[in-house]
Design a protein around this motif. Structure first.
Motif, PDB file in Angstrom:
ATOM      1  N   ASN A 147      30.362  39.656  88.418  1.00 17.10           N
ATOM      2  CA  ASN A 147      31.463  38.238  88.214  1.00 17.10           C
ATOM      3  C   ASN A 147      32.189  37.959  87.942  1.00 17.10           C
ATOM      4  OD1 ASN A 147      31.459  36.264  89.796  1.00 17.10           O
ATOM      5  ND2 ASN A 147      29.195  34.977  88.813  1.00 17.10           N
ATOM      6  N   ASP A 148      32.599  36.458  88.573  1.00 13.13           N
ATOM      7  CA  ASP A 148      34.322  36.407  87.680  1.00 13.13           C
ATOM      8  C   ASP A 148      34.079  36.554  85.798  1.00 13.13           C
ATOM      9  OD1 ASP A 148      35.628  34.785  85.999  1.00 13.13           O
ATOM     10  OD2 ASP A 148      35.441  33.036  87.921  1.00 13.13           O
ATOM     11  N   CYS A 149      34.641  36.516  85.195  1.00 15.54           N
ATOM     12  CA  CYS A 149      34.870  37.175  83.736  1.00 15.54           C
ATOM     13  C   CYS A 149      34.698  36.458  83.080  1.00 15.54           C
ATOM     14  CB  CYS A 149      35.951  38.542  83.553  1.00 15.54           C
ATOM     15  SG  CYS A 149      37.455  36.911  83.618  1.00 15.54           S
ATOM     16  N   LYS A 150      34.718  34.639  83.531  1.00 16.43           N
ATOM     17  CA  LYS A 150      34.877  33.829  82.661  1.00 16.43           C
ATOM     18  C   LYS A 150      33.343  33.223  83.025  1.00 16.43           C
ATOM     19  CE  LYS A 150      38.211  32.058  85.903  1.00 16.43           C
ATOM     20  NZ  LYS A 150      38.782  33.127  86.549  1.00 16.43           N
ATOM     21  N   GLU A 151      32.907  33.633  83.687  1.00 14.36           N
ATOM     22  CA  GLU A 151      31.099  33.444  83.742  1.00 14.36           C
ATOM     23  C   GLU A 151      30.411  34.367  82.934  1.00 14.36           C
ATOM     24  OE1 GLU A 151      30.301  31.099  85.911  1.00 14.36           O
ATOM     25  OE2 GLU A 151      32.305  30.602  86.147  1.00 14.36           O
ATOM     26  N   LEU A 152      30.791  35.283  82.089  1.00 12.49           N
ATOM     27  CA  LEU A 152      30.455  36.598  81.741  1.00 12.49           C
ATOM     28  C   LEU A 152      30.112  35.736  80.402  1.00 12.49           C
ATOM     29  CD1 LEU A 152      31.048  39.053  83.449  1.00 12.49           C
ATOM     30  CD2 LEU A 152      29.016  38.030  83.884  1.00 12.49           C
ATOM     31  N   THR A 153      29.029  36.299  79.646  1.00 13.42           N
ATOM     32  CA  THR A 153      29.433  36.272  77.739  1.00 13.42           C
ATOM     33  C   THR A 153      30.543  37.435  77.490  1.00 13.42           C
ATOM     34  OG1 THR A 153      28.158  37.773  77.682  1.00 13.42           O
ATOM     35  CG2 THR A 153      26.571  35.448  77.039  1.00 13.42           C
ATOM     36  N   SER A 154      30.994  37.363  76.198  1.00 16.95           N
ATOM     37  CA  SER A 154      32.105  38.337  75.737  1.00 16.95           C
ATOM     38  C   SER A 154      31.030  39.454  75.696  1.00 16.95           C
ATOM     39  CB  SER A 154      32.693  38.012  74.165  1.00 16.95           C
ATOM     40  OG  SER A 154      31.856  37.733  73.805  1.00 16.95           O
ATOM     41  N   GLU A 155      30.497  39.846  75.341  1.00 21.56           N
ATOM     42  CA  GLU A 155      29.116  40.510  74.877  1.00 21.56           C
ATOM     43  C   GLU A 155      29.177  41.317  76.264  1.00 21.56           C
ATOM     44  OE1 GLU A 155      24.780  42.026  73.017  1.00 21.56           O
ATOM     45  OE2 GLU A 155      25.492  40.144  72.802  1.00 21.56           O
ATOM     46  N   THR A 156      28.403  41.256  77.542  1.00 22.24           N
ATOM     47  CA  THR A 156      28.454  41.104  78.614  1.00 22.24           C
ATOM     48  C   THR A 156      29.391  41.897  79.627  1.00 22.24           C
ATOM     49  OG1 THR A 156      26.415  39.999  79.411  1.00 22.24           O
ATOM     50  CG2 THR A 156      27.825  40.829  81.258  1.00 22.24           C
ATOM     51  N   ARG A 157      30.927  41.284  78.935  1.00 22.39           N
ATOM     52  CA  ARG A 157      32.181  41.808  79.431  1.00 22.39           C
ATOM     53  C   ARG A 157      32.551  43.051  78.788  1.00 22.39           C
ATOM     54  NH1 ARG A 157      34.381  35.796  79.394  1.00 22.39           N
ATOM     55  NH2 ARG A 157      34.526  36.969  76.672  1.00 22.39           N
ATOM     56  N   ARG A 158      31.924  43.100  77.349  1.00 23.29           N
ATOM     57  CA  ARG A 158      32.625  44.571  76.839  1.00 23.29           C
ATOM     58  C   ARG A 158      31.612  45.985  77.706  1.00 23.29           C
ATOM     59  NH1 ARG A 158      33.138  40.672  72.435  1.00 23.29           N
ATOM     60  NH2 ARG A 158      30.477  40.950  71.916  1.00 23.29           N
ATOM     61  N   THR A 159      30.457  44.777  77.757  1.00 23.87           N
ATOM     62  CA  THR A 159      29.516  46.348  78.284  1.00 23.87           C
ATOM     63  C   THR A 159      29.893  46.620  79.425  1.00 23.87           C
ATOM     64  OG1 THR A 159      27.877  45.021  77.240  1.00 23.87           O
ATOM     65  CG2 THR A 159      27.085  46.821  78.523  1.00 23.87           C
ATOM     66  N   VAL A 160      29.709  46.087  79.803  1.00 20.42           N
ATOM     67  CA  VAL A 160      30.478  46.673  81.814  1.00 20.42           C
ATOM     68  C   VAL A 160      31.980  47.282  81.583  1.00 20.42           C
ATOM     69  CG1 VAL A 160      30.978  45.459  83.778  1.00 20.42           C
ATOM     70  CG2 VAL A 160      29.607  44.376  83.051  1.00 20.42           C
ATOM     71  N   HIS A 161      32.840  46.400  80.928  1.00 19.85           N
ATOM     72  CA  HIS A 161      33.824  47.819  80.332  1.00 19.85           C
ATOM     73  C   HIS A 161      34.081  48.816  80.090  1.00 19.85           C
ATOM     74  CE1 HIS A 161      37.529  48.938  77.941  1.00 19.85           C
ATOM     75  NE2 HIS A 161      38.378  47.984  78.561  1.00 19.85           N
TER      76      HIS A 161
END
Length: 188
Positions: free
Chosen positions: A13-27
């Motif tokens: 989703n919009d990166c601002k809506e995700l936790t930094s941990e979720t962003r790193r995992t998706v990345h």
């Protein structure tokens, strides 16, 4: 991708809506599966942004990333269509070698790109791109935090938060790191 990775990717989703941990995992999942996700990252230096302005630098980085993907994967120009987040979009070109005595000669053709306001919250591939960009930015900020711990880059990730602005006023700007055209730096 595995079932557990697919479940994480469903959270995109919009990166601002995700936790930094979720962003790193998706990345990590996206970058670790190049057979599924074709990715590129384009970066502009603080100096380049100062020279051309933030909007133009952003558009150039969009164009570089998309054009690189088109070239790397030999995408058919007639079927290539790009979407970027925001109100404006770059003009995109795909280079094709032409028959010439000059081996460096290139012929350029354009392909369509559409700006999409709030694309990072509505278009999956734009959301994924925003996550990749955000994590890459956070990685760069962590590197800067090691070099310049007194500025708190690891905490504010280079955004104009109060603690960042206070550090700028207290310590001054770092040449090559801070945008000298940024009003908080220019006013010093």
């Amino acid at each position: 991708v595995s079932q557990s990775e697919a479940e994480v990717l469903a959270l995109v989703n919009d990166c601002k809506e995700l936790t930094s941990e979720t962003r790193r995992t998706v990345h990590e999942i996206a970058m670790g599966n190049p057979e599924v996700f074709a990715t590129t990252v384009a970066v502009r230096s603080a100096r380049a942004i100062d020279e051309m302005n933030l909007n133009r630098a952003t558009q150039e980085a969009f164009a570089e990333s998309i054009e690189t993907l088109v070239e790397m994967h030999s995408l058919p120009q007639g079927e290539t269509y790009a979407i970027v987040d925001g109100k404006i979009s770059p003009k995109l070109y795909a280079a094709r070698r032409i028959q010439s005595d000059d081996p460096n000669a290139e012929q350029f053709t354009t392909f369509p790109v559409r700006p999409y306001v709030n694309g990072d919250g509505n278009v999956y591939c734009v959301a994924l791109a925003s996550i990749i960009a955000r994590v890459e930015r956070e990685r760069l900020m962590f590197e800067l935090a090691v070099e310049h711990p007194e500025y708190g880059f690891a905490d504010h990730n280079g955004y104009g938060r109060k603690d960042h602005l206070e550090a700028l006023h207290r310590l001054g700007a770092v040449d090559g790191v801070h945008r000298m055209s940024f009003k908080q730096v220019k006013s010093r």
